[in-house]
Write an enzyme that holds these catalytic residues in place. Structure first.
Site: not given
Ligand code: ADE
Ligand code: ZN
Length: 347
Positions: A22, A24, A202, A205, A283-284
């Site tokens: 996961h 991005h 997603h 969340e 994630d980011d």
């Protein structure tokens, strides 16, 4: 088994072979690269320094973050920009001993501002190929639909992807969750399934358990991104446990976006204790303060994860991947070999 010291825990986490499921790629844009690309492409950005950019990364929910995230990606203009972005991520996770990554990209975040689909994907794919050749990291690419846009827009994006379908492993669903339930995208996900693409979304969340049920029942996802709010519904817990569906959990992201108030409240340990196939992800990472091993380390400290938990998380990252059965088995063996060698060395 518990670790005998923080140094032993850090060393074990640092070197265990792992995968990231996961991530991005646009969320790995570090402020320094944002400045470099702004200069290269002659773009004004409303910050004076990388430090100032980092200071602006204080979010109180997902939408707060998304507003800055879509603004940040505006510096990505050329195929080389997308290559540099992707290569920097792979170099960074090489240092974390990641040997496989399944990464997201948001084509609509680029086509909406006039960057061709091919510009983004060509740069990303070239980096994926170089990361495998030069760093030995294998990968898969997942194309996300932005859920705040329409299903027609998602269909148009899937159409644009036609020449690349042999190099896209699956489709995903990201962006603003509340108010954009999975049911909005059931037709385009059915089409993706017909095209033999894997599907992820997603879910849970920020959104309620009903959205998670929709992702399972209507989108028929192969893997769930986040899934935190599954724990509010016993029926969901049973279904996820029985199916061993992987959840791509992102603790530092959840902390940054106020999904949890503090890391000590994070549900990851509970998920593992319930027998769910939870995995660790960033994630980011440039926005949320840490890459893959930072997530392992901070969560291990906050939730008192022991060695078996870390091993389970690393193994789940391969079990939940879209790698072939054979490769998964080899990766699990690699982890067993690593643990044996580590135990021998540390007595
Ligand atoms: N896009 C990038 N990061 C995201 C996240 N954590 N949730 C939803 N959409 C995203
Ligand atoms: Zn995400």
């Amino acid at each position: 088994m518990s670790f005998t010291s923080p140094e032993q825990r850090q060393a074990f986490i640092a070197d265990i072979p792992k995968a990231e499921l996961h991530l991005h790629i646009e969320g790995s844009l570090e402020p320094e690269m944002m400045f470099a690309l702004a200069q290269r492409n002659d773009i004004d950005i409303p910050f004076a320094s990388a430090e100032e950019v980092r200071k602006a990364y204080a979010f109180s929910n997902l939408q707060d973050f998304l507003d800055i995230y879509y603004q940040g990606m505006n510096v990505l203009r050329t195929e080389q920009d997308f290559y540099d972005l992707t290569m920097a991520y792979f170099k960074r996770i090489h240092a974390d001993n990641a040997i496989h990554a399944e990464i997201f990209f948001d084509p609509q975040g680029h086509t909406e501002r006039g960057i061709a689909f091919s510009t983004a994907i060509d740069g990303i794919l070239r980096a994926l190929s170089d990361a495998e050749a030069h760093l030995g990291i294998t990968s898969k690419l997942i194309m996300c639909f932005l859920r705040h846009l329409s299903e027609d827009d998602a269909f148009a994006t899937l159409e644009e992807a036609t020449p690349y379908l042999d190099r896209i492993a699956g489709v995903g669903l990201d962006s603003s969750e509340l108010g954009h339930p999975p049911s909005k995208f059931s037709k385009v996900f059915a089409k993706a399934k017909m095209l033999d693409l894997k599907t992820v979304a997603h879910a849970g969340e920020e959104g309620p358990p009903e959205y998670i049920w929709e992702a399972l029942d209507l989108l028929k996802i192969d893997r769930m991104d986040h899934g935190n709010r599954s724990l509010e519904d016993d029926g969901l817990i049973a279904k996820l446990r029985d199916s061993q569906m992987a959840l791509t959990v992102c603790p530092l992201s959840n902390l940054s976006l106020c999904v949890v108030d503090k890391l000590e409240d994070h549900p990851l340990k509970k998920m593992l204790d319930l027998g769910l196939c939870a995995t660790m992800n960033s994630d980011d990472p440039s926005y949320f303060g840490g890459y893959l091993n930072d997530n392992y380390e901070a969560t291990a400290v906050a939730l008192d994860l022991d060695k078996d938990d870390i091993i389970t998380l690393a193994k789940n990252s391969f079990r939940g991947s879209f790698l072939s059965e054979n490769t998964v088995a080899q990766s699990l063996q690699r982890i067993d070999d690593y643990v044996l060698a580590f135990d021998r060395k540390t007595g």
